[in-house]
Design an enzyme around this catalytic site. Structure first.
Site, mmCIF file in Angstrom:
data_model
loop_
_atom_site.group_PDB
_atom_site.id
_atom_site.type_symbol
_atom_site.label_atom_id
_atom_site.label_comp_id
_atom_site.label_asym_id
_atom_site.label_seq_id
_atom_site.Cartn_x
_atom_site.Cartn_y
_atom_site.Cartn_z
ATOM 1 C CB VAL A 158 -0.961 -0.003 1.207
ATOM 2 C CG1 VAL A 158 -1.741 1.295 1.286
ATOM 3 C CG2 VAL A 158 -1.898 -1.200 1.134
ATOM 4 C CG HIS A 159 5.106 2.954 1.981
ATOM 5 N ND1 HIS A 159 4.979 4.213 2.556
ATOM 6 C CD2 HIS A 159 6.395 2.855 1.589
ATOM 7 C CE1 HIS A 159 6.155 4.831 2.512
ATOM 8 N NE2 HIS A 159 7.037 4.029 1.926
#
Ligand code: HEM
Ligand code: SF4
Lengths: 205, 291
Positions: free
Chosen positions: A166-167
């Protein structure tokens, strides 16, 4: 000329990328042992045995680097009431509808949550990693503890890898973020748009 | 050790089926503890056949020697001084791999083909594929596999898979002078055990029985115990199963975790396609520059 402001110092960037590179090696070498479908990834480190040997040492290197990163960003990651309000509007965030979102400091609530999730999982990975580390440490621990550690290691790694996917995606989605971490600066407009409170602090306006 | 002439039924870290067309007789070793005199001929035969020599250990005032299993000692005699019925008994158990029908080591191993189970039931380590992670130790309910200090590979009793493959009995069986060790088809061994148990019951060991624990699907090394109601007297677990921690770690959770990771990557990409990148407007930047 565009006005730019510094977001990450050279040392912060080096620190971040050292952590990131070692993390990717750890995630790939760990996944290689995690599930048979990923075993081919052992080739990256020169085979199964080299993967088993190198992974924990790289893990310790990464953890030390990560600790420095944590000490650098700790103060900017304290959760506030504003963060809860920001999070409550996650639908708007995800759909690029930013008008009227609560002001964000140096990091937004999503980044902060990732920060704390990383700190927790990294600690668990470090501790459990030592407990299952063959041939040096594992033999001294009782078998139930080793079993618990190997499970903890796998779960923490899963959570962390999920978080990092996600990062990485967020950095590709929010244009300008990658440049912030590679070159160190961001356009003022970017800072105002994504981190208004921080922008006010650093620009003094 | 590697052996291609026996059919492989299960293989570690392998998600597709192994070649399974040919059927072989399921075999078993039966260890009759009531007949064992603790002479350690089986230990010697094991070392002899497998070309192993453990280092000379330290005498602790007991008969146990070597003290424990190791990469060089795949079977050891364990001596227990017990008073199960208020009367002294010297219980001597030949310890070593039990060759489970559902082997925990094989389930835990991350290296494809480092642990195999042959169609006849023997569980074997193929050290050339072993990476030395020690996961097999966490999987084993009987504390059997040992990582070598020399080469960091895992070792244990093979039940002489090389001998069995060519129709011979394991070396330990051949060496036993009392008939405490017998080898044959699993059915025959159970029948033989029934006779032995009946005999022991006739001699006053009313709790005599066979140790073939169902929790690991039965084993291909079984014990006749004088006190089968108390296997702990012999250092055996009472109802051995693969630890729930290991089952949780190696069970359906893994494929589900892989799926979730894949879906997260895919979901991120679709998010990009759906809502597009979050860009800082050129106008905003220009305004900024102008001000
Ligand atoms: C913090 C220091 C770390 C240490 C000391 C460590 C140590 C270990 C050890 C000893 C193993 C067993 C295999 C081997 O010997 O190589 C292992 C497996 C593994 N590690 Fe790490 N590790 C660390 C960090 C990480 C990180 C950051 C990740 C990824 C996010 C990770 C992911 C994994 C995975 C997925 C496995 C396989 C688990 C399984 O088989 O289910 N590790 N680690
Ligand atoms: S030590 Fe070797 S045999 Fe045991 S689980 Fe690891 S790779 Fe498999």
């Amino acid at each position: 000329m565009r006005k730019v402001i510094e977001r990450y110092s050279a040392n912060e960037r080096l620190n971040h990328w050292f952590t990131a590179i070692t993390f990717v090696i750890l995630a790939l070498s760990g996944l290689a042992l995690f599930h048979p479908s990923m075993y081919w990834l052992t080739n990256l480190l020169g085979g199964g045995t080299w993967t088993r040997i190198l992974h924990p040492f790289i893990g310790v290197a990464m953890f030390l680097s990560f600790l420095v990163l944590v000490s650098r960003f700790w103060a900017h990651n304290k959760l506030t009431r504003n963060d809860a309000r920001w999070l409550a509007r996650w639908r708007d965030v995800l759909n690029n509808r930013e008008e009227g979102l609560p002001e964000v400091g140096r990091f937004n609530a999503g980044q902060k949550l990732l920060f704390w999730a990383m700190l927790l999982t990294m600690l668990l990975l470090l501790i459990s990693g030592f407990v299952i580390w063959q041939p040096y440490f594992a033999p001294v621990f009782p078998i139930t503890l080793v079993r618990l550690a190997v499970l903890t290691h796998a779960i923490s790694a899963f959570v962390l890898i999920l978080g990092i996917i996600v990062h990485i995606y967020a950095s590709l989605w929010i244009k300008g973020s990658v440049r912030a971490m590679t070159r160190g600066y961001v356009p003022s407009a970017w800072a105002k748009k994504h981190h208004a409170a921080w922008y006010r602090d650093v620009s003094g306006s | 050790m590697a052996l291609q002439s026996l059919d492989i039924k299960a293989r570690s870290a392998t998600t597709t089926e192994s070649p399974s067309v040919r059927k072989t007789t399921r075999v078993a070793k039966l260890i009759d503890i009531s007949k064992c005199i603790g002479c350690k001929a089986c230990e010697a035969a094991c070392m002899e056949w497998n070309d192993l020599r453990d280092v000379v250990g330290v005498n602790k005032g007991e008969f146990d020697s070597p003290r424990d299993l190791s990469d060089q000692s795949w079977t050891v005699m364990r001596f227990y001084e017990e008073e199960p019925n208020g009367q002294f008994e010297w219980l001597i158990r030949k310890d070593g791999c039990l060759h489970c029908e559902d082997p925990g080591c094989l389930a835990a191993c991350p290296a494809p083909g480092a642990i195999v189970q042959y169609a006849n039931g023997l569980v074997d380590f193929h050290e050339e594929h072993c990476i030395g992670c020690g996961y097999c130790i966490t999987g084993c309910p009987f504390d059997i596999p040992r990582i070598s200090k020399k080469d960091s590979k895992a070792y244990k009793c093979t039940l002489c898979s090389d001998r069995v493959a060519v129709g011979l009995e394991p070396a330990c069986i051949k060496a036993c002078p009392t008939g405490a060790l017998v080898f044959g088809s699993k059915e025959d061994m159970i029948d033989h055990a029934d006779e032995r148990v009946a005999d022991l019951k006739g001699r006053g060991f009313e709790n005599a029985g066979l140790y073939d624990p169902a929790g690991v699907g039965g084993t291909h090394v079984m014990y006749v115990l004088q006190h089968a109601d108390r296997p702990q007297l012999y250092g055996l677990p009472i109802d051995p199963i693969i630890s729930p921690l290991v089952s949780l770690w190696k069970g359906v959770t893994k494929p589900i975790a892989m799926l979730l990771l894949g879906l997260t990557v895919l979901g991120s990409f679709f998010h990009y396609i759906h809502v597009g990148p979050n860009e800082t407007d050129e106008d905003e930047e220009e305004n900024e520059a102008a001000s």
